[in-house]
Design an enzyme around this catalytic site. Structure first.
Site, PDB file in Angstrom:
ATOM      1  N   GLU A   1       0.818  -1.213   0.000  1.00 52.96           N
ATOM      2  CA  GLU A   1       0.000   0.000   0.000  1.00 52.96           C
ATOM      3  C   GLU A   1       0.851   1.262   0.000  1.00 52.96           C
ATOM      4  O   GLU A   1       0.760   2.116   0.876  1.00 52.96           O
ATOM      5  CB  GLU A   1      -0.967  -0.037   1.183  1.00 52.96           C
ATOM      6  CG  GLU A   1      -2.004  -1.137   0.983  1.00 52.96           C
ATOM      7  CD  GLU A   1      -2.931  -1.344   2.159  1.00 52.96           C
ATOM      8  OE1 GLU A   1      -4.113  -1.614   1.936  1.00 52.96           O
ATOM      9  OE2 GLU A   1      -2.456  -1.258   3.321  1.00 52.96           O
TER      10      GLU A   1
ATOM     11  N   GLU B   1      -4.551 -10.516   0.462  1.00 55.81           N
ATOM     12  CA  GLU B   1      -5.498 -10.388   1.569  1.00 55.81           C
ATOM     13  C   GLU B   1      -6.876 -10.681   0.985  1.00 55.81           C
ATOM     14  O   GLU B   1      -7.250 -10.094  -0.024  1.00 55.81           O
ATOM     15  CB  GLU B   1      -5.479  -8.981   2.180  1.00 55.81           C
ATOM     16  CG  GLU B   1      -4.141  -8.585   2.784  1.00 55.81           C
ATOM     17  CD  GLU B   1      -4.108  -7.133   3.285  1.00 55.81           C
ATOM     18  OE1 GLU B   1      -5.195  -6.578   3.571  1.00 55.81           O
ATOM     19  OE2 GLU B   1      -3.007  -6.566   3.366  1.00 55.81           O
TER      20      GLU B   1
END
Length: 958
Positions: free
Chosen positions: A419, A489
């Site tokens: 991220e 994820e």
């Protein structure tokens, strides 16, 4: 002496990774001398850099008034400042590369003796991890500056060391530095020297670094070994007959046993020069992407993974290695085969354990700039990932990770971080890594177009997207279409959940390209605390006075902070189980080996037939050994006749001990219904006597049950509210169910008595149930009948108005005496079961106390539901109580507080036991999903507004 490298403190605002450090190299042990510098150091914390003592690094500085602090440790967890939790946002102004003037600064000092024999021997001071930036002095000589919190730093200590004398090591650590901008991971902000500190003797002619290349040819079964070293050395692998062989040369070592996560065979070896010997463990394996599939040793692998942060409730990221070993064993026992080291490299000893025990590891670089990507900053302006002045820091962090961990067979992919948007600095990292280590693919989910990486990675895609990717029908450019698909994820284990795991696993097994994923995440990051009255609980964001925090979003793991497994972990274990056992018809079952490499040749298949939950017969089922991905159909054993509902349970168990589990450990189970339940009717026929019907006494004004055979009962009344789960709340998910429920007033319903009719053999109560300022509601009709032994309720629920969302639950709640402290039931158990999270449950007869019934989620919420209950008995210590049964099945919860109190609670210590037990008897619940940070509950697990019918029979126990 003194500050030779840097005279002031501009280094705090420099993107450069530091000065004075030695080049990155592998982490290893050898027979060279070393001094462990862990222990109690002297410590002083200053609120700003300017207020820190300017000369603390001098040998004669007086630190007698300082505190003691253990190393490794975080200073916030030892009474110096407070921890703070944020998920995305930065806890300081975004003004890169500058940091606040209010920058807590910790000064460390320790003394140690160096042996006289070290005279003339080079020495290296090694720090495994310092958060976030450090400046180091030895005996008054500045050695250098370092940043990169979760990465090692080494300094040449030769000139400053005093062999045969007392030495003073001084370290200044700053909580904030320019490096903090690229360390914005979802975790606690904790500072200090939190990993090991060691002084290493580096003998002349020793081994400074090495790179093991142990390749395996799956077609021939042969191995090739090459060990790269800068200086001449000798490699020996006695088991392979390789003795004192030259380094930097390919050695064909013949037939070898390959390493993989299921059978992690390693060869013991030594790497030696005349001055130093390094013990090695070598695993032969080859990682390739072939025809769009990620393969190891020529076979497509399937990740059954979790994301793992380093965390301990008392020590933060300074996790003792015995705890790490125990948690990895816990993972293995729950059939987890892969770890993504979110979002930084772990302690190097953890990877040694992964080599030994067997895990696929994605090793992730210590880079995240999430705060630059908030919704109102589209385009990530100012993001360091695309800023040339940060290129050195990005490349340095990648180099230090790769060099440190390159010799671990468990590490099969490198990750460029998490991220952090996408930018040219990622390109540079990827280019260097491919040149340095072409034997491992690259991962980075943030590279959505797959410009620099080798696998197509995603977070929390809905099932429809995974299905489309598996069929190669998703809209995507060619760079993504030819790559393996991995969900770094995909299910959010926050609170009660995640749900829907089986649905994802079905897609992973259906489509070769979909190679599994990693559940977020392994552990709840709760810090241990005590309430004013001494009760233990776990704190989260906001509990430490942080002005900016993300609350309990850090409580999102499969295990609690003390590593107690959650129902979600047990569900994951059932979904990941390597052995599946499913009924094919009335006479056989299909057994499948879902391992990628390991054969099922040391497994016993135990069966038991239970009549209404009580064992009637048992034995072992003969099953031939199964190769990886092989299945077989096996005839059922001869079973005795039974007269009530009966189930055959078959369990695959280890026959012999394994390094990760003892004999008897379960690898999978399945159930077959042998005899269905005999249909049962509701009791009728008893005449009403005033407000008494059979053993039941009713309230004359409300028509609710008041007593059962003299035992006080309050209710039952329609209940559609549950204390929202984190997934119901949908903090970052696609639908916020709990808000829709609150907006409709489901948490504050009022009951209006419309009609109370007393027939000769029945009592019929009609109510309308709705919330203030709401038109929409429900009609609820309760029809009571009885015989002499039991009273029956038939509840009909019809929506009155529009409910464009699934309901939390539909059923009734009643209160019974608190002395009824034990529950025995026949249904799904022994743990929780909800509509989309029931793979770990089986039909059986189970007993729990009301207190054991609860799951103490750190942030209190709906818990403890048991599905498909045929009957349940609540008893006191003398055996008295009552039974609730049904011609159908129902969902049951029992607790000592109301759903309203559970909803209002912020911590487990807020839950105060009442003097009654509250029972919820439900038609069903909406499932769990992953809506806290992903897809909400699937359509087929959503409970519509109705109409619904619930049939119950209440009978006092004899």
């Amino acid at each position: 002496m003194g500050s030779l490298l840097i005279m002031t403190t501009p280094y705090l605002a420099q993107p450069d990774p530091g000065a004075g450090r030695l080049p990155a190299r592998a982490a290893f042990r050898s027979d060279a001398a070393a001094i462990d510098l862990n222990g109690t150091w002297r410590f002083h914390l200053s609120p700003t850099v300017a207020e820190a003592p300017a000369d603390f690094w001098q040998v004669d500085f007086d630190d007698t008034g300082w505190h003691d602090l253990p190393v490794p440790a975080h200073w916030q967890l030892h009474g110096h400042g407070e921890p703070a939790y944020t998920n995305v946002v930065y806890p300081f102004p975004i003004d890169p590369p500058h940091v606040p003037t209010e920058n807590p600064t910790g000064d460390y000092r320790t003394d140690f003796d160096a042996p006289a024999a070290w005279a003339g021997t080079p020495a290296v001071l090694r720090f495994e991890g310092i958060d976030s930036c450090a400046r180091v002095w030895l005996n008054g000589h500045e050695l250098g500056v370092t940043s990169g919190s979760r990465l090692p730093s080494e300094f040449d200590a030769t000139a400053a060391l005093i062999p045969g004398g007392r030495n003073l090591l001084a370290v200044r650590v700053h909580q904030w530095s320019a490096g903090s901008y690229v360390e914005d991971q979802d975790m606690w902000w904790l500072s200090g020297i939190f990993r090991d500190v060691t002084l290493l003797a580096r003998p002349a002619g020793g081994i400074d670094d090495y790179f093991v290349h142990a390749d395996y040819d799956h077609l021939t079964g042969r191995g090739t070994l090459r060990v790269e070293t800068a200086a001449p050395a000798r490699i020996s692998v006695p088991e392979l007959g390789l003795l004192d062989a030259a380094t930097n040369t390919d050695h064909a070592v013949g037939q070898v046993r390959p390493w993989n996560a299921e059978t992690p065979y390693r060869y013991q070896a030594t790497l030696a020069t005349d001055a130093e010997t390094v013990p090695l463990w070598i695993g032969f394996r080859t990682v390739r992407i072939t025809d769009g599939l990620l393969t190891v040793n020529g076979r497509r692998i399937l990740f059954r993974g979790v994301n793992r942060h380093e965390f301990h409730p008392d020590h933060g990221r300074a996790v003792p290695m015995d705890v790490v070993r125990d948690e990895l064993l816990l993972m293995k026992r729950h059939h987890i085969n892969a770890i993504r080291t979110s979002h930084y490299p772990p302690h190097p000893a953890m990877l040694e354990l992964c080599d030994e025990l067997g895990f696929w590891v994605i090793d992730e670089c210590d880079i995240e700039t999430h705060g630059f990507g908030l919704e109102d900053w589209q385009g990530w302006p100012g993001n360091p990932s695309d800023d040339p002045q940060w290129q050195g820091a990005y490349l340095d962090r990648m180099r230090r990770m790769v060099e440190r961990d390159k010799n671990h067979p468990s590490v099969i992919m490198w990750s460029l971080g998490n991220e952090a948007g996408i930018g040219d600095n990622h390109r540079v990292m990827a280019q260097w890594t491919r040149e340095r280590d072409p034997g491992r693919p690259l991962h980075y989910e943030g590279d959505h177009e797959c410009r620099y990486v080798d696998v197509y990675s995603a977070m929390y895609p809905p099932l429809a997207t995974v299905d489309a990717v598996g069929r190669y029908e998703q809209a995507a450019d060619e760079l993504r279409r030819d790559k393996p698909f991995i969900l770094c994820e995909y299910a959010h284990a926050m609170g009660n959940g995640p749900g829907g795991l089986r649905d994802y696993q079905d897609l992973f097994e259906r489509y070769p390209r979909c190679q599994g994923g990693f559940v977020w995440e392994w552990i709840d990051h709760g810090l241990r605390r005590r309430s004013a009255d001494g009760q233990e609980y776990f704190g989260y964001g906001g509990d430490f006075g942080e002005p900016l925090h993300d609350g309990h979003f850090v409580i999102d793991g499969l295990v609690s902070p003390d590593r107690t497994p959650s129902p979600g972990l047990r569900e994951l274990a059932a979904v990941y189980a390597p052995v599946t056992i499913a009924a094919t018809d009335a006479d056989s079952v299909r057994i499948r080996n879902r391992y990628d490499f390991a054969a099922l040749d040391q497994v016993t298949y135990h069966w038991v037939i239970e009549e209404e939950g009580l064992p009637a017969a048992e034995g072992t089922l003969p099953v031939p050994p199964l190769a990886p991905d092989e299945e077989v159909e096996v005839a059922l054993p001869r079973l005795p006749a039974t007269s009530a509902e009966s189930w055959l349970t078959i369990s695959a168990r280890l026959t012999v001990d394994q390094p990760w589990a003892a004999a008897g450990h379960e690898l999978g189970q399945g159930q077959v219904m042998v005899r269905p339940a005999t249909p049962r009717r509701l009791p009728t026929g008893t005449k009403r006597r005033g407000d008494t019907l059979g053993p039941a006494e009713f309230d004359p004004a409300r028509g609710t049950l008041r007593a059962l055979a003299g035992m006080a009962v309050d209710g039952p009344r329609l209940d559609v509210w549950r204390a929202p789960t984190d997934n119901d709340e949908g903090y970052y998910g696609d639908r916020k169910l709990a808000q829709a429920w609150r907006d409709a007033g489901l948490d504050r319903l009022q009951h209006r008595l419309v009609d109370l009719r007393r027939d000769d053999d029945a009592i019929v109560v009609t109510t309308r149930v709705a919330a203030a300022q709401q038109r929409n509601g429900f009609w609820a009709t309760y029809r009571w009948t009885a015989d002499q032994q039991a009273v029956a309720l038939e509840l009909s629920v019809t929506p009155d108005g529009e409910f464009p969302f699934p309901l939390p639950r539909v059923g009734v709640r009643l209160a019974v005496p608190g002395t009824l402290s034990t529950v025995e039931w026949f249904g799904l158990g022994p743990g929780e079961a909800y509509a989309d999270s029931r793979q770990a449950a089986r039909v059986g007869r189970f007993t729990r106390t009301v207190d054991e019934w609860q799951t103490p989620y750190i942030f209190p919420q709906e818990n403890g539901g048991r599905m498909s209950v045929r009957w349940a008995e609540l008893r006191d210590e003398h055996g008295g109580g009552f039974r609730v049964s049904s011609p159908d099945t129902y969902q049951l919860t029992a607790r000592r507080w109301t759903s309203e109190l559970l909803t209002a609670a912020q911590h487990t210590t807020d839950l105060v036991a009442d003097d009654v037990v509250y029972l919820n008897l439900d038609v069903g619940h909406t499932g769990l999903g992953s809506g806290s940070c992903g897809p909400s509950v699937g359509e087929r697990y959503r409970l519509g507004p109705g109409p619904h019918r619930l049939r119950l029979i209440l009978a006092p126990l004899p």
